[in-house]
Design a protein around this motif. Structure first.
Motif, PDB file in Angstrom:
ATOM      1  N   THR A 118      76.058  -9.844  49.785  1.00  0.00           N
ATOM      2  CA  THR A 118      75.461  -8.807  50.626  1.00  0.00           C
ATOM      3  C   THR A 118      74.858  -9.411  51.882  1.00  0.00           C
ATOM      4  N   GLU A 119      74.177 -10.542  51.765  1.00  0.00           N
ATOM      5  CA  GLU A 119      73.599 -11.206  52.942  1.00  0.00           C
ATOM      6  C   GLU A 119      74.696 -11.720  53.867  1.00  0.00           C
ATOM      7  N   GLN A 141      76.099  -8.824  55.739  1.00  0.00           N
ATOM      8  CA  GLN A 141      75.205  -8.418  56.819  1.00  0.00           C
ATOM      9  C   GLN A 141      75.383  -9.327  58.034  1.00  0.00           C
ATOM     10  N   TRP A 142      75.529 -10.624  57.814  1.00  0.00           N
ATOM     11  CA  TRP A 142      75.739 -11.558  58.914  1.00  0.00           C
ATOM     12  C   TRP A 142      77.035 -11.208  59.643  1.00  0.00           C
ATOM     13  N   LEU A 162      78.627  -8.299  59.756  1.00  0.00           N
ATOM     14  CA  LEU A 162      78.484  -7.029  60.461  1.00  0.00           C
ATOM     15  C   LEU A 162      77.636  -7.179  61.718  1.00  0.00           C
ATOM     16  N   ILE A 163      76.590  -7.966  61.666  1.00  0.00           N
ATOM     17  CA  ILE A 163      75.737  -8.102  62.842  1.00  0.00           C
ATOM     18  C   ILE A 163      76.468  -8.830  63.965  1.00  0.00           C
ATOM     19  N   PHE A 220      76.494  -2.067  50.867  1.00  0.00           N
ATOM     20  CA  PHE A 220      75.101  -2.423  51.118  1.00  0.00           C
ATOM     21  C   PHE A 220      74.196  -1.568  50.247  1.00  0.00           C
ATOM     22  N   THR A 241      71.708   1.490  54.127  1.00  0.00           N
ATOM     23  CA  THR A 241      72.463   1.438  55.372  1.00  0.00           C
ATOM     24  C   THR A 241      72.011   0.249  56.206  1.00  0.00           C
ATOM     25  N   TYR A 242      72.969  -0.491  56.714  1.00  0.00           N
ATOM     26  CA  TYR A 242      72.690  -1.676  57.528  1.00  0.00           C
ATOM     27  C   TYR A 242      73.516  -1.578  58.809  1.00  0.00           C
TER      28      TYR A 242
END
Length: 143
Positions: free
Chosen positions: A69-70, A73-74, A76-77, A109, A112-113
């Motif tokens: 998940t982390e 997130q990386w 997606l960012i 996620f 929502t992220y």
């Protein structure tokens, strides 16, 4: 986290950007009639680069003990940064066809992220790109 055993295709906004020399595409997919783009679809466009490279980049640039998940997130960012800031952006299309090949990786996620509920990665193709647009770029950094 789950495997993506089915391919997916769509049409809509697509951002093409480069990171550490590799060119990636970022599109969104809708899971229902609300069409809110709840799924981020990201994958490499550079010939010869496979989708696990994206996850390896995230692992190299993140914490060694990071969970999927982390890492998602990386990933997606980085795509969101290219969309919002325009940094490392090669092309931006408002209505372009794209296709995600089967057998990638999907992460949901917990909340929502960056305006997305899921990240689906895999080998991606985007209609209309030239060989120059998807070619490997020189990079000062490696990941």
């Amino acid at each position: 986290m789950s495997s993506n055993d089915e391919g997916l295709s769509g049409r809509g906004r697509v951002i093409v950007f480069h990171m550490f020399g590799t060119v990636f595409g970022y599109a969104t997919h809708h899971l229902d009639e609300r069409r809110i783009g709840d799924v981020a679809v990201i994958g490499p466009l550079t010939p010869g680069v496979e989708w696990p490279r994206l996850w390896q980049m995230a692992r190299t640039c993140g914490k060694l003990a990071a969970k999927d998940t982390e890492l998602a997130q990386w990933i997606l960012i980085q795509a969101t940064r290219a969309f919002v800031c325009g940094s490392d952006r090669i092309a931006k299309f408002n209505d372009q066809g794209w296709k995600l090949e089967p057998c990638g990786k999907r992460v949901s996620f917990e909340t929502t992220y960056a305006h997305r509920d899921h990240l689906w990665t895999g080998n991606l193709t985007v209609d209309g790109l030239t060989p120059d647009q998807v070619a490997e770029r020189p990079s000062l950094y490696s990941a």
